[in-house]
Design an enzyme around this catalytic site. Structure first.
Site, PDB file in Angstrom:
ATOM      1  N   ASP A 156       1.686-132.185  60.478  1.00 50.53           N
ATOM      2  CA  ASP A 156       0.266-132.146  59.619  1.00 50.53           C
ATOM      3  C   ASP A 156      -0.101-130.677  59.539  1.00 50.53           C
ATOM      4  O   ASP A 156      -0.725-130.861  60.398  1.00 50.53           O
ATOM      5  CB  ASP A 156       0.279-133.532  60.552  1.00 50.53           C
ATOM      6  N   GLU A 202       4.434-128.383  58.667  1.00 56.72           N
ATOM      7  CA  GLU A 202       3.754-128.164  57.452  1.00 56.72           C
ATOM      8  C   GLU A 202       2.731-126.753  57.171  1.00 56.72           C
ATOM      9  O   GLU A 202       1.504-126.963  57.171  1.00 56.72           O
ATOM     10  CB  GLU A 202       2.420-129.585  57.160  1.00 56.72           C
TER      11      GLU A 202
END
Ligand code: NOJ
Length: 528
Positions: A201, A268
């Site tokens: 993330d 990401e």
């Protein structure tokens, strides 16, 4: 070291766990539910699952605010359930990846609770603290994801702490070596349990400017007018994409490669341009995959998509593997965003994504052609976009439960679904499995073709022709002729037609005669 990593030519399936399959009737999808659907996923032919956050969390951002990096959220199950998922998936040839959130923790994580207890806490330096300016205001001009100041005042210690997302998501301080050691240990914990890798993330976050300098203003239109970076009039110069982050990934990659089966690090990498994405691959010594947002945000037009592919392949280092996706849990689904609900265009999008070289990423439900829901604001469950709080689309609309059949709970739950079921009950797995020409059948056929032609390889891509109305390319042994037009068009290509996005395998044009492409049809031909 393996020379043929499993993700080369593979299909990754992104499960938003809460919306996939409820196993205990509480209306929330969970791990036992997911286990019960593994046979279906095996039938579909995918290679790996990426699970949306599974760790304990107070859910201010549905798991992207982790309060324990070594556990499983009780709503989703237990550590035993996760172990069971990993082994049952393995038996079916499917690997399991988790979502790792290293940029920030939950404000309820014991590290932050400790850090907040006072400036002399041993955990204080796990987070980014700074004194106010002389007038008492925040240390700099950084804004969080909702457009509010990225600093929250901590009265007790007389300092501010940083959060690039919600105040409940304090940013970790990656200048502190202890934070590195914590994440090394967390990753080992999961790798030792058979987790095949992580989706990382906010992979372009982690480090913040040591001097906490103000971000410069900008009014540039980014990626076809969409500001994926530098929202709210500020460029993300000092709070994202710092050069120091690359050493973290070199280190993680080295550690990954020491394992008998190299785990996958998929970032990401939320950057606006391909030249900003490529550095996350390094010299093929950092992340093995990075999501390509410049491609995802390109309009669904042949020249724009082809340009992003060409730029990406030119920018990535030798041996790198691209990953192609059209949807995720933060964006409007591709059937809505790209295809505007036109099934022909959704099917075309799948054919393109599945034939580009590298990894094909599917977001649950996209294989059915699921469009966004239009969930009324009073039923929204996502705190980050509630009330259009961060000036973007409501993310809940792309997170509606999976429809498995036409029963009242859609086969998803026997209880009250946590988000409303998608309105169109005809978009469901059972009906589409029964049809040889459904979107599901097409996606399954595409995956089978990938497995046959691309497994273990990043196919060689060559652009043949790009115009407003079509995109022709070769990818390994395949020639792809993709119509981006509402009019039929005759094309002159060689090869044996093997698959059409319009019909799957029925009704393919005969080999040798120049095919007439139907509107929005992708025809796949094989030369070898
Ligand atoms: C990206 C995740 O995909 C998104 O859902 C989340 O809100 C932010 N990172 C913050 O963790």
């Amino acid at each position: 070291m393996s020379h043929s990593p499993w993700w080369h030519g593979a299909t990754l399936y992104h499960v938003y766990v809460r919306s996939f399959q409820d196993g205990d009737g509480d209306g929330h999808g969970d791990l036992r539910g997911l286990i019960s659907r593994l046979d279906h996923l095996q039938w579909l032919g995918i290679d790996a699952l990426w699970l949306s956050p599974t760790m304990p969390s107070p859910n201010h951002d549905w798991g992207y605010d982790v309060s324990d990096y070594r556990g499983v959220h009780p709503d989703l199950g237990t550590l035993d359930d996760l172990d069971d998922l990993v082994s049952q998936a393995r038996e079916r040839g499917i690997r399991v990846m988790l979502d790792l959130v290293p940029n920030h923790t939950s404000s309820e994580h014991p590290w932050f609770v400790e850090a907040r207890s006072g400036a002399d806490s041993p955990y204080r330096d796990y987070y980014v603290w700074a004194p106010p300016k002389s007038d008492g205001s925040a240390p700099n001009n950084w804004l969080d994801d909702t457009g509010e100041p990225a600093w929250t005042w901590d009265k007790k210690s007389g300092e501010y702490y940083l959060h690039n997302f919600l105040p409940e998501q304090p940013d970790l301080n990656w200048w502190n070596p202890s934070v590195h050691a914590e994440f090394d240990a967390v990753m080992d914990f999961w790798f030792d349990r058979g987790i095949a890798g992580f989706r990382i993330d906010v992979a372009n976050g982690l480090y913040k400017d040591a001097q906490l300098r103000d971000n410069p203003k900008h009014d540039e239109a980014y990626i076809y007018g969409r500001e994926v970076q530098g929202r709210y009039g500020l460029q993300h110069l000092y709070n994202f994409n710092r050069p120091e982050v690359h050493e973290v990934y070199r280190h993680w990659r080295r550690r990954a490669e020491r394992r008998p089966e190299t785990p996958l690090l998929l970032g990401e990498t939320w950057v606006a341009r391909v030249d900003e994405l490529a550095p996350y691959y390094g010299d093929n010594d950092q992340l093995q995959l990075g999501f390509n947002f410049p491609f995802i945000f390109a309009p669904f037009e042949a020249p724009a998509l082809a340009r992003m592919v060409a730029e990406s392949l030119a920018a990535f280092p030798e041996g790198a593997c691209p990953i192609w996706a059209g949807s995720n849990h933060d964006l409007p689904r591709m059937a809505t965003r790209w295809a505007e609900g036109d099934d022909r265009r959704t099917r075309l999008a799948h054919a393109v994504l599945a034939t580009l070289p590298g990894t094909y990423a599917l977001y649950y439900g996209d294989e059915l052609g699921m469009t966004d829901s239009d969930i009324p604001a009073r039923l929204h469950r996502d705190p980050l976009t509630a009330g259009e709080r961060n000036g973007q689309w409501p993310r809940d609309n792309a997170r509606a439960p999976m429809r498995w059949d036409r029963t009242p709970g859609a086969g998803f739950t026997t209880g009250e679904p946590w988000l409303p079921l998608p309105e169109d009950e005809s978009v469901n797995v059972t009906d589409q499995r029964a049809s040889a020409t459904s979107t599901l059948a097409l996606v399954r056929a595409l995956i089978a073709l990938r497995n046959e032609k691309f497994a273990g390889e990043v196919a060689e891509y060559r652009e043949v022709e790009v115009s407003e109305s079509r995109w022709v390319y070769t990818s390994g042994p395949l020639t792809v002729v993709a119509s981006f037009s509402a009019e039929p068009q005759r094309v002159d290509v060689a090869g044996e037609p093997v698959l059409s996005s319009a019909t799957v395998r029925e009704d393919l044009p005969a080999a040798g005669s120049p095919p007439v492409l139907r509107p929005w049809e992708a025809l796949l031909l094989c030369s070898a």
